[in-house]
Motif scaffolding. Structure first.
Motif, PDB file in Angstrom:
ATOM      1  N   ASP A  78       0.861  -1.175   0.000  1.00 50.28           N
ATOM      2  CA  ASP A  78       0.000   0.000   0.000  1.00 50.28           C
ATOM      3  C   ASP A  78       0.901   1.229   0.000  1.00 50.28           C
ATOM      4  O   ASP A  78       1.734   1.388   0.890  1.00 50.28           O
ATOM      5  N   TYR A  79       0.749   2.093  -1.000  1.00 51.91           N
ATOM      6  CA  TYR A  79       1.547   3.305  -1.094  1.00 51.91           C
ATOM      7  C   TYR A  79       0.793   4.456  -0.453  1.00 51.91           C
ATOM      8  O   TYR A  79      -0.419   4.575  -0.605  1.00 51.91           O
ATOM      9  N   LYS A  80       1.495   5.306   0.275  1.00 48.20           N
ATOM     10  CA  LYS A  80       0.875   6.458   0.919  1.00 48.20           C
ATOM     11  C   LYS A  80       1.648   7.704   0.520  1.00 48.20           C
ATOM     12  O   LYS A  80       2.876   7.717   0.557  1.00 48.20           O
ATOM     13  N   TYR A  81       0.922   8.735   0.143  1.00 46.79           N
ATOM     14  CA  TYR A  81       1.532   9.987  -0.276  1.00 46.79           C
ATOM     15  C   TYR A  81       0.929  11.130   0.530  1.00 46.79           C
ATOM     16  O   TYR A  81      -0.250  11.108   0.857  1.00 46.79           O
ATOM     17  N   GLU A  82       1.741  12.100   0.863  1.00 45.57           N
ATOM     18  CA  GLU A  82       1.262  13.305   1.528  1.00 45.57           C
ATOM     19  C   GLU A  82       1.665  14.496   0.666  1.00 45.57           C
ATOM     20  O   GLU A  82       2.800  14.575   0.202  1.00 45.57           O
ATOM     21  N   TYR A  83       0.739  15.413   0.485  1.00 40.72           N
ATOM     22  CA  TYR A  83       0.967  16.563  -0.377  1.00 40.72           C
ATOM     23  C   TYR A  83       0.970  17.845   0.445  1.00 40.72           C
ATOM     24  O   TYR A  83       0.244  17.967   1.428  1.00 40.72           O
ATOM     25  N   GLY A  84       1.777  18.804   0.024  1.00 33.25           N
ATOM     26  CA  GLY A  84       1.777  20.129   0.630  1.00 33.25           C
ATOM     27  C   GLY A  84       2.358  20.196   2.026  1.00 33.25           C
ATOM     28  O   GLY A  84       2.015  21.086   2.793  1.00 33.25           O
ATOM     29  N   ILE A  85       3.233  19.260   2.387  1.00 32.74           N
ATOM     30  CA  ILE A  85       3.775  19.265   3.742  1.00 32.74           C
ATOM     31  C   ILE A  85       5.208  19.800   3.818  1.00 32.74           C
ATOM     32  O   ILE A  85       5.718  20.036   4.899  1.00 32.74           O
ATOM     33  N   VAL A  86       5.853  20.013   2.677  1.00 33.27           N
ATOM     34  CA  VAL A  86       7.229  20.514   2.674  1.00 33.27           C
ATOM     35  C   VAL A  86       7.214  22.032   2.821  1.00 33.27           C
ATOM     36  O   VAL A  86       6.510  22.733   2.115  1.00 33.27           O
ATOM     37  N   LYS A  87       7.999  22.519   3.777  1.00 35.94           N
ATOM     38  CA  LYS A  87       8.119  23.962   4.013  1.00 35.94           C
ATOM     39  C   LYS A  87       9.440  24.448   3.443  1.00 35.94           C
ATOM     40  O   LYS A  87      10.369  23.658   3.236  1.00 35.94           O
ATOM     41  N   ASP A  88       9.553  25.741   3.215  1.00 37.84           N
ATOM     42  CA  ASP A  88      10.804  26.304   2.714  1.00 37.84           C
ATOM     43  C   ASP A  88      11.972  25.968   3.636  1.00 37.84           C
ATOM     44  O   ASP A  88      13.089  25.734   3.180  1.00 37.84           O
ATOM     45  N   SER A  89      11.722  25.903   4.935  1.00 35.41           N
ATOM     46  CA  SER A  89      12.793  25.602   5.888  1.00 35.41           C
ATOM     47  C   SER A  89      13.310  24.169   5.738  1.00 35.41           C
ATOM     48  O   SER A  89      14.423  23.862   6.161  1.00 35.41           O
ATOM     49  N   ASN A  90      12.521  23.281   5.111  1.00 32.77           N
ATOM     50  CA  ASN A  90      12.962  21.897   4.897  1.00 32.77           C
ATOM     51  C   ASN A  90      13.985  21.779   3.764  1.00 32.77           C
ATOM     52  O   ASN A  90      14.672  20.771   3.665  1.00 32.77           O
ATOM     53  N   VAL A  91      14.050  22.778   2.917  1.00 32.47           N
ATOM     54  CA  VAL A  91      14.921  22.694   1.743  1.00 32.47           C
ATOM     55  C   VAL A  91      15.917  23.848   1.668  1.00 32.47           C
ATOM     56  O   VAL A  91      16.335  24.244   0.598  1.00 32.47           O
ATOM     57  N   THR A  92      16.332  24.374   2.808  1.00 29.62           N
ATOM     58  CA  THR A  92      17.305  25.465   2.804  1.00 29.62           C
ATOM     59  C   THR A  92      18.697  24.929   2.501  1.00 29.62           C
ATOM     60  O   THR A  92      19.024  23.783   2.802  1.00 29.62           O
ATOM     61  N   ARG A  93      19.496  25.776   1.912  1.00 32.31           N
ATOM     62  CA  ARG A  93      20.874  25.420   1.584  1.00 32.31           C
ATOM     63  C   ARG A  93      21.691  25.366   2.877  1.00 32.31           C
ATOM     64  O   ARG A  93      21.639  26.276   3.683  1.00 32.31           O
ATOM     65  N   PRO A  94      22.468  24.303   3.091  1.00 35.60           N
ATOM     66  CA  PRO A  94      23.260  24.206   4.322  1.00 35.60           C
ATOM     67  C   PRO A  94      24.416  25.201   4.321  1.00 35.60           C
ATOM     68  O   PRO A  94      24.894  25.630   3.274  1.00 35.60           O
ATOM     69  N   ASP A  95      24.871  25.556   5.498  1.00 43.54           N
ATOM     70  CA  ASP A  95      26.032  26.445   5.642  1.00 43.54           C
ATOM     71  C   ASP A  95      27.289  25.637   5.333  1.00 43.54           C
ATOM     72  O   ASP A  95      27.603  24.657   6.002  1.00 43.54           O
ATOM     73  N   THR A  96      28.005  26.027   4.299  1.00 48.32           N
ATOM     74  CA  THR A  96      29.200  25.300   3.872  1.00 48.32           C
ATOM     75  C   THR A  96      30.486  26.043   4.223  1.00 48.32           C
ATOM     76  O   THR A  96      31.533  25.780   3.661  1.00 48.32           O
ATOM     77  N   THR A  97      30.400  26.958   5.166  1.00 47.60           N
ATOM     78  CA  THR A  97      31.580  27.701   5.597  1.00 47.60           C
ATOM     79  C   THR A  97      32.621  26.735   6.159  1.00 47.60           C
ATOM     80  O   THR A  97      32.317  25.876   6.976  1.00 47.60           O
ATOM     81  N   GLY A  98      33.853  26.842   5.674  1.00 47.35           N
ATOM     82  CA  GLY A  98      34.916  26.000   6.164  1.00 47.35           C
ATOM     83  C   GLY A  98      35.070  24.688   5.419  1.00 47.35           C
ATOM     84  O   GLY A  98      35.938  23.870   5.759  1.00 47.35           O
ATOM     85  N   TYR A  99      34.267  24.431   4.402  1.00 41.62           N
ATOM     86  CA  TYR A  99      34.349  23.185   3.647  1.00 41.62           C
ATOM     87  C   TYR A  99      35.255  23.376   2.444  1.00 41.62           C
ATOM     88  O   TYR A  99      35.352  24.463   1.864  1.00 41.62           O
ATOM     89  N   ILE A 100      35.909  22.318   2.007  1.00 44.09           N
ATOM     90  CA  ILE A 100      36.725  22.297   0.803  1.00 44.09           C
ATOM     91  C   ILE A 100      35.875  21.674  -0.301  1.00 44.09           C
ATOM     92  O   ILE A 100      35.283  20.605  -0.106  1.00 44.09           O
ATOM     93  N   VAL A 101      35.811  22.330  -1.457  1.00 45.16           N
ATOM     94  CA  VAL A 101      35.014  21.827  -2.572  1.00 45.16           C
ATOM     95  C   VAL A 101      35.872  20.933  -3.430  1.00 45.16           C
ATOM     96  O   VAL A 101      36.901  21.340  -3.942  1.00 45.16           O
ATOM     97  N   ASN A 102      35.463  19.657  -3.594  1.00 45.44           N
ATOM     98  CA  ASN A 102      36.140  18.717  -4.500  1.00 45.44           C
ATOM     99  C   ASN A 102      35.519  18.818  -5.867  1.00 45.44           C
ATOM    100  O   ASN A 102      34.313  18.730  -6.013  1.00 45.44           O
ATOM    101  N   ASN A 103      36.327  18.976  -6.887  1.00 45.44           N
ATOM    102  CA  ASN A 103      35.808  19.085  -8.262  1.00 45.44           C
ATOM    103  C   ASN A 103      35.854  17.791  -8.961  1.00 45.44           C
ATOM    104  O   ASN A 103      36.423  16.951  -9.116  1.00 45.44           O
TER     105      ASN A 103
END
Length: 103
Positions: A78-103
């Motif tokens: 049985d598949y269950k789906y919920e709609y309209g429950i994601v808030k902007d705060s759920n998909v914010t970009r993380p703070d990457t200060t101090g990280y090294i970017v690997n290319n």
């Protein structure tokens, strides 16, 4: 400890229920042996697609699978789906200060 950002990360892929193959003869066989009807399942109008020992219930309004019954293996999903429950705060970009970017 060194912090790194991985640029080459694979996306998660969710495969939908599929009824097609890359093989013409398999598609032809599926088309001949598959039966489609409309039914009401728990108050939702659905298409029931019978393919061999499998029954797949697809919501008419959304086209999304809501139930799958595998009679051969005695398994029901049985598949269950919920709609309209994601808030902007759920998909914010993380703070990457101090990280090294690997290319």
């Amino acid at each position: 400890m060194e912090k790194k950002i991985l640029k080459e990360v694979q996306d998660i892929i969710v495969n939908p229920i599929s009824f097609i193959s890359n093989n013409f003869f398999i598609n032809l066989y599926t088309a001949i042996t598959t039966n489609i009807d409309k039914v009401n399942l728990n108050g939702k109008e659905c298409y029931i697609i019978r393919d061999g020992d499998t029954e797949k219930f697809i919501d008419v309004k959304t086209g999304i699978a809501i139930k799958e019954i595998d009679n051969e293996n005695n398994r029901t999903v049985d598949y269950k789906y919920e709609y309209g429950i994601v808030k902007d705060s759920n998909v914010t970009r993380p703070d990457t200060t101090g990280y090294i970017v690997n290319n």
